[in-house]
Design an enzyme around this catalytic site. Structure first.
Site, PDB file in Angstrom:
ATOM      1  N   CYS A 147      34.390   6.793  22.909  1.00 34.27           N
ATOM      2  CA  CYS A 147      33.520   6.439  21.779  1.00 34.27           C
ATOM      3  C   CYS A 147      33.267   7.623  20.851  1.00 34.27           C
ATOM      4  O   CYS A 147      32.722   7.450  19.762  1.00 34.27           O
ATOM      5  CB  CYS A 147      32.202   5.886  22.290  1.00 34.27           C
ATOM      6  SG  CYS A 147      32.427   4.446  23.325  1.00 34.27           S
TER       7      CYS A 147
ATOM      8  N   ASN B 247      29.475  -2.935  20.562  1.00 38.03           N
ATOM      9  CA  ASN B 247      29.987  -1.577  20.698  1.00 38.03           C
ATOM     10  C   ASN B 247      31.519  -1.628  20.620  1.00 38.03           C
ATOM     11  O   ASN B 247      32.168  -2.095  21.552  1.00 38.03           O
ATOM     12  CB  ASN B 247      29.511  -1.022  22.047  1.00 38.03           C
ATOM     13  CG  ASN B 247      30.050   0.355  22.350  1.00 38.03           C
ATOM     14  OD1 ASN B 247      30.972   0.836  21.707  1.00 38.03           O
ATOM     15  ND2 ASN B 247      29.460   1.004  23.348  1.00 38.03           N
TER      16      ASN B 247
ATOM     17  N   HIS C  98      27.257   6.367  16.705  1.00 37.33           N
ATOM     18  CA  HIS C  98      28.068   5.409  17.466  1.00 37.33           C
ATOM     19  C   HIS C  98      27.187   4.192  17.761  1.00 37.33           C
ATOM     20  O   HIS C  98      26.061   4.323  18.256  1.00 37.33           O
ATOM     21  CB  HIS C  98      28.558   6.066  18.758  1.00 37.33           C
ATOM     22  CG  HIS C  98      29.135   5.101  19.727  1.00 37.33           C
ATOM     23  ND1 HIS C  98      30.046   4.131  19.353  1.00 37.33           N
ATOM     24  CD2 HIS C  98      28.927   4.928  21.054  1.00 37.33           C
ATOM     25  CE1 HIS C  98      30.365   3.418  20.403  1.00 37.33           C
ATOM     26  NE2 HIS C  98      29.701   3.868  21.455  1.00 37.33           N
TER      27      HIS C  98
HETATM   28  O1  UT7 Z   1      29.849   3.401  24.258  1.00 35.21           O
HETATM   29  C1  UT7 Z   1      29.543   4.145  25.366  1.00 35.21           C
HETATM   30  C2  UT7 Z   1      28.134   4.446  25.411  1.00 35.21           C
HETATM   31  N1  UT7 Z   1      27.429   3.439  26.178  1.00 35.21           N
HETATM   32  C3  UT7 Z   1      26.115   3.305  26.017  1.00 35.21           C
HETATM   33  O2  UT7 Z   1      25.546   3.954  25.188  1.00 35.21           O
HETATM   34  C4  UT7 Z   1      25.339   2.383  26.919  1.00 35.21           C
HETATM   35  C5  UT7 Z   1      24.008   2.993  27.255  1.00 35.21           C
HETATM   36  N2  UT7 Z   1      23.188   2.140  28.079  1.00 35.21           N
HETATM   37  C6  UT7 Z   1      22.563   1.044  27.594  1.00 35.21           C
HETATM   38  O3  UT7 Z   1      22.693   0.732  26.433  1.00 35.21           O
HETATM   39  C7  UT7 Z   1      21.654   0.268  28.517  1.00 35.21           C
HETATM   40  O4  UT7 Z   1      21.491   0.996  29.717  1.00 35.21           O
HETATM   41  C8  UT7 Z   1      22.165  -1.160  28.845  1.00 35.21           C
HETATM   42  C9  UT7 Z   1      22.077  -2.028  27.595  1.00 35.21           C
HETATM   43  C10 UT7 Z   1      23.605  -1.088  29.317  1.00 35.21           C
HETATM   44  C11 UT7 Z   1      21.309  -1.786  29.925  1.00 35.21           C
HETATM   45  O5  UT7 Z   1      19.956  -1.819  29.506  1.00 35.21           O
HETATM   46  P1  UT7 Z   1      18.804  -1.292  30.505  1.00 35.21           P
HETATM   47  O6  UT7 Z   1      17.542  -1.502  29.808  1.00 35.21           O
HETATM   48  O7  UT7 Z   1      19.163   0.110  30.917  1.00 35.21           O
HETATM   49  O8  UT7 Z   1      18.924  -2.317  31.697  1.00 35.21           O
HETATM   50  P2  UT7 Z   1      19.121  -2.018  33.258  1.00 35.21           P
HETATM   51  O9  UT7 Z   1      20.538  -1.651  33.538  1.00 35.21           O
HETATM   52  O10 UT7 Z   1      18.048  -1.088  33.721  1.00 35.21           O
HETATM   53  O11 UT7 Z   1      18.850  -3.442  33.877  1.00 35.21           O
HETATM   54  C12 UT7 Z   1      17.547  -4.032  33.867  1.00 35.21           C
HETATM   55  C13 UT7 Z   1      17.608  -5.393  34.512  1.00 35.21           C
HETATM   56  C14 UT7 Z   1      18.316  -5.382  35.855  1.00 35.21           C
HETATM   57  O12 UT7 Z   1      17.670  -6.322  36.692  1.00 35.21           O
HETATM   58  P3  UT7 Z   1      16.649  -5.849  37.843  1.00 35.21           P
HETATM   59  O13 UT7 Z   1      17.466  -4.983  38.751  1.00 35.21           O
HETATM   60  O14 UT7 Z   1      15.567  -5.097  37.118  1.00 35.21           O
HETATM   61  O15 UT7 Z   1      16.229  -7.151  38.441  1.00 35.21           O
HETATM   62  C15 UT7 Z   1      19.696  -5.889  35.547  1.00 35.21           C
HETATM   63  O16 UT7 Z   1      20.313  -6.529  36.635  1.00 35.21           O
HETATM   64  O17 UT7 Z   1      18.361  -6.279  33.677  1.00 35.21           O
HETATM   65  C16 UT7 Z   1      19.409  -6.875  34.453  1.00 35.21           C
HETATM   66  N3  UT7 Z   1      20.543  -7.104  33.567  1.00 35.21           N
HETATM   67  C17 UT7 Z   1      20.691  -8.209  32.826  1.00 35.21           C
HETATM   68  N4  UT7 Z   1      19.946  -9.319  32.708  1.00 35.21           N
HETATM   69  C18 UT7 Z   1      20.361 -10.259  31.863  1.00 35.21           C
HETATM   70  C19 UT7 Z   1      21.575  -6.261  33.310  1.00 35.21           C
HETATM   71  N5  UT7 Z   1      22.412  -6.822  32.423  1.00 35.21           N
HETATM   72  C20 UT7 Z   1      21.882  -8.021  32.113  1.00 35.21           C
HETATM   73  C21 UT7 Z   1      22.281  -9.064  31.240  1.00 35.21           C
HETATM   74  N6  UT7 Z   1      21.488 -10.150  31.140  1.00 35.21           N
HETATM   75  N7  UT7 Z   1      23.400  -8.981  30.488  1.00 35.21           N
END
Ligand code: UT7
Length: 333
Positions: free
Chosen positions: A117, A288, A258
């Site tokens: 990226c 993305n 990005h």
């Molecule tokens: O291009 C390369 C650069 N990449 C990035 O910049 C990505 C950076 N990271 C992010 O943007 C975020 O970390 C994400 C958008 C990927 C995830 O958001 P988050 O707020 O960090 O969520 P999380 O991974 O902490 O997940 C929170 C909850 C989890 O459930 P529990 O364990 O709290 O019950 C996940 O299982 O949300 C759940 N979850 C979802 N729920 C519904 C994860 N993905 C999903 C989904 N729909 N798609």
């Protein structure tokens, strides 16, 4: 006028292209356990474009390049160098040469670079070096990715994030140097946070010699780690590049990041005290798109007449490697 070695560099044209098929959050909720509300709240993404089986990286990259060449007002035959920043070439040997042929840029030398990226920023700085040293005059930088080929479509943590697209810019030798400052970084110690790894099974060739044959595995990401990395490192690297440009954050017209997550855009802008109306964001429509995201957003803004000649843009990319970097430049000659 910083970091000038030879002639100056100007960015004089942009172009972009995306596949036709759009998939919105509602569509994705039919495939994995997710919802429009979750995706919008956590990322800001509403839709993304995906290349179909007939689509290719080369096709969208060539279309984006044609837009940039046309805006620059040069002929393809005037290009000296074509750099393609991609992690998803149609051919592992590289796709830049095929694009060169399709553009009819017979004089240009073409090659691929990979910086995930961060590919646009790394490519921009690489392209500028060839101009500053006086070796080349017209350089086409294309940043394009078709990550849909490598997404695990059963993994809701990653499949909701990515889209396909291509963006391009033309850089030209110029009396005034419009690349005002830059800083590039990598940290392989955090490599495992975001990978698309090759995995092969041993295949015995002769007694004592075996090779590994297989394919690449789907994208694997520790989202929280990458998020933390981005909101810490991106403001730092922007501050360093601004320092090199002898500018403060108040003096920039546009923040071009990005397009990974709206929350990252907001957090970085807040850290640098840049008002939201100066933050370029189009991730709601495209998700993305990896290397493509920055030139795609830049081109949209230029074509809408929002970015004007002389505007100062602070740009920063970040991603797998881990890699990150920033460049401060003025749009136009
Ligand atoms: O291009 C390369 C650069 N990449 C990035 O910049 C990505 C950076 N990271 C992010 O943007 C975020 O970390 C994400 C958008 C990927 C995830 O958001 P988050 O707020 O960090 O969520 P999380 O991974 O902490 O997940 C929170 C909850 C989890 O459930 P529990 O364990 O709290 O019950 C996940 O299982 O949300 C759940 N979850 C979802 N729920 C519904 C994860 N993905 C999903 C989904 N729909 N798609």
């Amino acid at each position: 006028m910083k970091q000038q070695l030879g002639p100056g560099v100007a960015i004089i044209g942009s172009g972009s292209a995306v596949p036709e098929a759009a998939v919105d959050n509602q569509d994705l909720s039919q495939i994995v356990d997710t919802s429009d509300q979750w995706i919008v709240e956590r990322t800001g993404i509403r839709s993304r474009r995906l290349a179909d089986a007939q689509g290719s990286l080369t096709a969208i990259a060539t279309a984006a390049a044609q837009g940039a060449i046309s805006m620059a007002g040069i002929a393809p035959s005037e290009l000296d160098l074509i750099i393609l920043a991609t992690s998803t070439p149609d051919d592992l040997f590289g796709s830049a040469s095929l694009i060169q042929a399709q553009l009819g840029a017979q004089r240009a030398v073409a090659f691929d670079i990979t910086a995930a990226c961060s590919g646009f920023i790394f490519g921009l700085v690489t392209a500028a070096q060839y101009i500053r040293t006086g070796v080349y005059r017209n350089v086409l930088l294309i940043a394009a990715d078709v990550l849909s080929r490598w997404v695990d479509w059963s993994d809701r943590r990653t499949c909701i994030l990515f889209g396909d697209g291509a963006g391009a810019v033309v850089l030209q030798a110029n009396e005034c140097d419009r690349l005002l400052g830059f800083e590039l970084r990598s940290d392989g110690n955090q490599n495992s946070c975001l990978t698309l790894p090759y995995q092969g099974q041993p295949r015995a060739l002769t007694p004592g010699v075996s090779v590994a044959q297989g394919t690449y595995q789907p994208i694997s990401m520790n989202g929280q780690e990458v998020y933390r990395f981005a909101v810490k490192r991106v403001p730092e690297v922007l501050e360093k590049a601004l320092f090199r440009a002898q500018l403060s954050a108040e003096q920039i017209d546009w923040l071009l990041l990005h397009q990974a997550n709206q929350r990252i855009l907001d957090a970085v802008a807040q850290r640098l005290k840049i008002p939201s109306q100066r933050v370029i964001s189009n991730l709601a429509n495209y998700g993305n798109t990896s290397a493509a995201s920055m030139p795609l957003a830049l081109d949209e803004q230029v074509r809408q007449g929002k970015i004007k000649s002389g505007d100062v843009i602070a740009a920063s990319g970040f991603g797998a490697g881990l890699t990150w970097g920033a460049a401060i430049f003025q749009w136009g000659r």
